[in-house]
Motif scaffolding. Sequence first.
Motif, PDB file in Angstrom:
ATOM      1  N   ARG A 112     -32.540 -79.783 -61.409  1.00  0.00           N
ATOM      2  CA  ARG A 112     -32.457 -79.704 -59.949  1.00  0.00           C
ATOM      3  C   ARG A 112     -31.790 -78.391 -59.535  1.00  0.00           C
ATOM      4  NH1 ARG A 112     -33.467 -84.387 -57.321  1.00  0.00           N
ATOM      5  NH2 ARG A 112     -32.016 -83.947 -55.632  1.00  0.00           N
ATOM      6  N   ILE A 113     -32.371 -77.753 -58.527  1.00  0.00           N
ATOM      7  CA  ILE A 113     -31.920 -76.428 -58.103  1.00  0.00           C
ATOM      8  C   ILE A 113     -31.815 -76.392 -56.582  1.00  0.00           C
ATOM      9  CG2 ILE A 113     -32.514 -73.976 -58.080  1.00  0.00           C
ATOM     10  CD1 ILE A 113     -34.448 -74.800 -60.537  1.00  0.00           C
ATOM     11  N   ALA A 114     -30.606 -76.225 -56.056  1.00  0.00           N
ATOM     12  CA  ALA A 114     -30.412 -75.946 -54.631  1.00  0.00           C
ATOM     13  C   ALA A 114     -30.309 -74.427 -54.532  1.00  0.00           C
ATOM     14  CB  ALA A 114     -29.156 -76.635 -54.109  1.00  0.00           C
ATOM     15  N   SER A 115     -31.325 -73.818 -53.981  1.00  0.00           N
ATOM     16  CA  SER A 115     -31.494 -72.364 -54.045  1.00  0.00           C
ATOM     17  C   SER A 115     -31.081 -71.657 -52.772  1.00  0.00           C
ATOM     18  CB  SER A 115     -32.981 -72.078 -54.290  1.00  0.00           C
ATOM     19  OG  SER A 115     -33.299 -70.730 -54.074  1.00  0.00           O
ATOM     20  N   ASP A 116     -30.601 -70.435 -52.936  1.00  0.00           N
ATOM     21  CA  ASP A 116     -30.482 -69.560 -51.779  1.00  0.00           C
ATOM     22  C   ASP A 116     -31.892 -69.366 -51.227  1.00  0.00           C
ATOM     23  OD1 ASP A 116     -30.581 -66.747 -50.469  1.00  0.00           O
ATOM     24  OD2 ASP A 116     -28.448 -67.244 -50.609  1.00  0.00           O
ATOM     25  N   PRO A 117     -32.060 -69.376 -49.908  1.00  0.00           N
ATOM     26  CA  PRO A 117     -33.408 -69.201 -49.358  1.00  0.00           C
ATOM     27  C   PRO A 117     -34.117 -67.928 -49.836  1.00  0.00           C
ATOM     28  CG  PRO A 117     -31.918 -69.936 -47.639  1.00  0.00           C
ATOM     29  CD  PRO A 117     -31.074 -69.633 -48.858  1.00  0.00           C
ATOM     30  N   TYR A 118     -33.365 -66.860 -50.099  1.00  0.00           N
ATOM     31  CA  TYR A 118     -33.982 -65.616 -50.562  1.00  0.00           C
ATOM     32  C   TYR A 118     -34.534 -65.720 -51.977  1.00  0.00           C
ATOM     33  CZ  TYR A 118     -32.132 -63.317 -46.426  1.00  0.00           C
ATOM     34  OH  TYR A 118     -31.867 -62.956 -45.129  1.00  0.00           O
ATOM     35  N   ALA A 119     -34.124 -66.734 -52.729  1.00  0.00           N
ATOM     36  CA  ALA A 119     -34.589 -66.900 -54.108  1.00  0.00           C
ATOM     37  C   ALA A 119     -35.719 -67.923 -54.232  1.00  0.00           C
ATOM     38  CB  ALA A 119     -33.421 -67.310 -55.008  1.00  0.00           C
ATOM     39  N   GLU A 120     -36.184 -68.450 -53.120  1.00  0.00           N
ATOM     40  CA  GLU A 120     -37.206 -69.487 -53.158  1.00  0.00           C
ATOM     41  C   GLU A 120     -38.454 -69.050 -53.933  1.00  0.00           C
ATOM     42  OE1 GLU A 120     -39.596 -72.554 -50.218  1.00  0.00           O
ATOM     43  OE2 GLU A 120     -38.095 -71.205 -49.359  1.00  0.00           O
ATOM     44  N   GLY A 121     -38.946 -67.853 -53.666  1.00  0.00           N
ATOM     45  CA  GLY A 121     -40.138 -67.363 -54.361  1.00  0.00           C
ATOM     46  C   GLY A 121     -39.934 -67.276 -55.861  1.00  0.00           C
ATOM     47  N   PHE A 122     -38.745 -66.877 -56.283  1.00  0.00           N
ATOM     48  CA  PHE A 122     -38.439 -66.786 -57.711  1.00  0.00           C
ATOM     49  C   PHE A 122     -38.600 -68.152 -58.378  1.00  0.00           C
ATOM     50  CE2 PHE A 122     -35.240 -67.440 -61.045  1.00  0.00           C
ATOM     51  CZ  PHE A 122     -35.665 -66.507 -61.976  1.00  0.00           C
ATOM     52  N   TYR A 123     -37.984 -69.177 -57.809  1.00  0.00           N
ATOM     53  CA  TYR A 123     -38.047 -70.506 -58.442  1.00  0.00           C
ATOM     54  C   TYR A 123     -39.459 -71.070 -58.430  1.00  0.00           C
ATOM     55  CZ  TYR A 123     -33.048 -70.211 -58.689  1.00  0.00           C
ATOM     56  OH  TYR A 123     -31.767 -69.800 -58.989  1.00  0.00           O
ATOM     57  N   LEU A 124     -40.218 -70.783 -57.386  1.00  0.00           N
ATOM     58  CA  LEU A 124     -41.618 -71.209 -57.379  1.00  0.00           C
ATOM     59  C   LEU A 124     -42.393 -70.511 -58.495  1.00  0.00           C
ATOM     60  CD1 LEU A 124     -42.288 -71.276 -53.531  1.00  0.00           C
ATOM     61  CD2 LEU A 124     -42.141 -73.264 -55.069  1.00  0.00           C
ATOM     62  N   ARG A 125     -42.168 -69.219 -58.668  1.00  0.00           N
ATOM     63  CA  ARG A 125     -42.847 -68.477 -59.755  1.00  0.00           C
ATOM     64  C   ARG A 125     -42.456 -69.010 -61.129  1.00  0.00           C
ATOM     65  NH1 ARG A 125     -41.606 -64.403 -56.336  1.00  0.00           N
ATOM     66  NH2 ARG A 125     -39.833 -63.665 -57.544  1.00  0.00           N
ATOM     67  N   MET A 126     -41.247 -69.519 -61.242  1.00  0.00           N
ATOM     68  CA  MET A 126     -40.766 -70.028 -62.530  1.00  0.00           C
ATOM     69  C   MET A 126     -41.249 -71.457 -62.798  1.00  0.00           C
ATOM     70  SD  MET A 126     -39.422 -67.338 -63.650  1.00  0.00           S
ATOM     71  CE  MET A 126     -38.826 -67.935 -65.206  1.00  0.00           C
ATOM     72  N   GLY A 127     -42.005 -72.025 -61.876  1.00  0.00           N
ATOM     73  CA  GLY A 127     -42.610 -73.335 -62.110  1.00  0.00           C
ATOM     74  C   GLY A 127     -41.932 -74.506 -61.427  1.00  0.00           C
ATOM     75  N   ALA A 128     -40.867 -74.264 -60.674  1.00  0.00           N
ATOM     76  CA  ALA A 128     -40.203 -75.356 -59.963  1.00  0.00           C
ATOM     77  C   ALA A 128     -41.019 -75.726 -58.729  1.00  0.00           C
ATOM     78  CB  ALA A 128     -38.787 -74.937 -59.556  1.00  0.00           C
ATOM     79  N   ARG A 129     -40.850 -76.966 -58.270  1.00  0.00           N
ATOM     80  CA  ARG A 129     -41.528 -77.386 -57.037  1.00  0.00           C
ATOM     81  C   ARG A 129     -40.487 -77.777 -56.002  1.00  0.00           C
ATOM     82  NH1 ARG A 129     -41.662 -83.025 -57.039  1.00  0.00           N
ATOM     83  NH2 ARG A 129     -41.294 -83.857 -59.117  1.00  0.00           N
ATOM     84  N   ARG A 130     -40.758 -77.401 -54.780  1.00  0.00           N
ATOM     85  CA  ARG A 130     -39.827 -77.720 -53.686  1.00  0.00           C
ATOM     86  C   ARG A 130     -39.963 -79.194 -53.334  1.00  0.00           C
ATOM     87  NH1 ARG A 130     -38.293 -74.311 -48.320  1.00  0.00           N
ATOM     88  NH2 ARG A 130     -36.873 -75.885 -47.496  1.00  0.00           N
ATOM     89  N   VAL A 131     -38.812 -79.875 -53.270  1.00  0.00           N
ATOM     90  CA  VAL A 131     -38.824 -81.315 -52.993  1.00  0.00           C
ATOM     91  C   VAL A 131     -38.031 -81.676 -51.743  1.00  0.00           C
ATOM     92  CG1 VAL A 131     -39.214 -81.963 -55.414  1.00  0.00           C
ATOM     93  CG2 VAL A 131     -36.863 -81.751 -54.549  1.00  0.00           C
ATOM     94  N   GLY A 132     -37.395 -80.707 -51.111  1.00  0.00           N
ATOM     95  CA  GLY A 132     -36.630 -81.014 -49.914  1.00  0.00           C
ATOM     96  C   GLY A 132     -35.640 -79.928 -49.578  1.00  0.00           C
ATOM     97  N   GLU A 133     -34.567 -80.340 -48.908  1.00  0.00           N
ATOM     98  CA  GLU A 133     -33.514 -79.406 -48.493  1.00  0.00           C
ATOM     99  C   GLU A 133     -32.160 -80.002 -48.835  1.00  0.00           C
ATOM    100  OE1 GLU A 133     -34.265 -78.789 -44.314  1.00  0.00           O
ATOM    101  OE2 GLU A 133     -35.638 -77.150 -44.763  1.00  0.00           O
ATOM    102  N   TRP A 134     -31.167 -79.128 -48.956  1.00  0.00           N
ATOM    103  CA  TRP A 134     -29.803 -79.521 -49.279  1.00  0.00           C
ATOM    104  C   TRP A 134     -28.887 -78.927 -48.222  1.00  0.00           C
ATOM    105  CZ3 TRP A 134     -28.291 -82.981 -52.684  1.00  0.00           C
ATOM    106  CH2 TRP A 134     -26.941 -83.021 -53.064  1.00  0.00           C
ATOM    107  N   PRO A 135     -27.971 -79.722 -47.647  1.00  0.00           N
ATOM    108  CA  PRO A 135     -27.079 -79.171 -46.622  1.00  0.00           C
ATOM    109  C   PRO A 135     -26.172 -78.085 -47.178  1.00  0.00           C
ATOM    110  CG  PRO A 135     -26.547 -81.479 -47.099  1.00  0.00           C
ATOM    111  CD  PRO A 135     -27.725 -81.114 -47.940  1.00  0.00           C
ATOM    112  N   SER A 136     -25.879 -77.102 -46.335  1.00  0.00           N
ATOM    113  CA  SER A 136     -25.052 -75.966 -46.739  1.00  0.00           C
ATOM    114  C   SER A 136     -24.102 -75.608 -45.598  1.00  0.00           C
ATOM    115  CB  SER A 136     -25.964 -74.787 -47.099  1.00  0.00           C
ATOM    116  OG  SER A 136     -25.217 -73.688 -47.549  1.00  0.00           O
ATOM    117  N   THR A 137     -23.419 -74.493 -45.757  1.00  0.00           N
ATOM    118  CA  THR A 137     -22.576 -73.974 -44.691  1.00  0.00           C
ATOM    119  C   THR A 137     -23.107 -72.605 -44.301  1.00  0.00           C
ATOM    120  OG1 THR A 137     -21.056 -73.062 -46.331  1.00  0.00           O
ATOM    121  CG2 THR A 137     -20.474 -75.187 -45.375  1.00  0.00           C
TER     122      THR A 137
END
Length: 158
Positions: A112-137
């Motif tokens: 499970r990966i809660a990603s910085d929004p700027y890294a979203e493309g990286f994790y998608l390229r690495m094969g992860a799938r987006r499953v939702g959102e995680w609260p932040s500050t």
Amino acid sequence: MDALIRRALPAEARALTRVAHAAKRHWKYPEAWIRPWRDALSLTPPFVERHPVYCAVAGASVLGFYALSGAGATRELEHFWVLPAHIGRGVGARLFEHAVATLRADGVREFRIASDPYAEGFYLRMGARRVGEWPSTPRGRTLPLFVLEVGHPRGRGI
């Protein structure tokens, strides 16, 4: 990229913290946001000693690192940072592939990966799938939440 990936040492906590802060600032977040993130971006020697923390090094320089948390079949990415000068040069991909291989060897099924929004493309390229959102500050901000099925062939087949 000519770097070695190895277990981080507790004595390197300050160097790892510098990498995390530099990487976060790379995305030009306002200092008013960075201040509340200071503790979350900082590593301590006891943290490095108790968690799987691996770094990419070239000579005496830490280029990037990751830290894992959790136990059992599901683990989480606690930290994943690359020095800005090395973003887009393969350091992150090598670190991520190392993390997946480490998890697979430990019998983990879900990463499970809660990603910085700027890294979203990286994790998608690495094969992860987006499953939702995680609260932040600050309040109202959310992070993309990803899952990588470690045993799944799309999980980079390491």
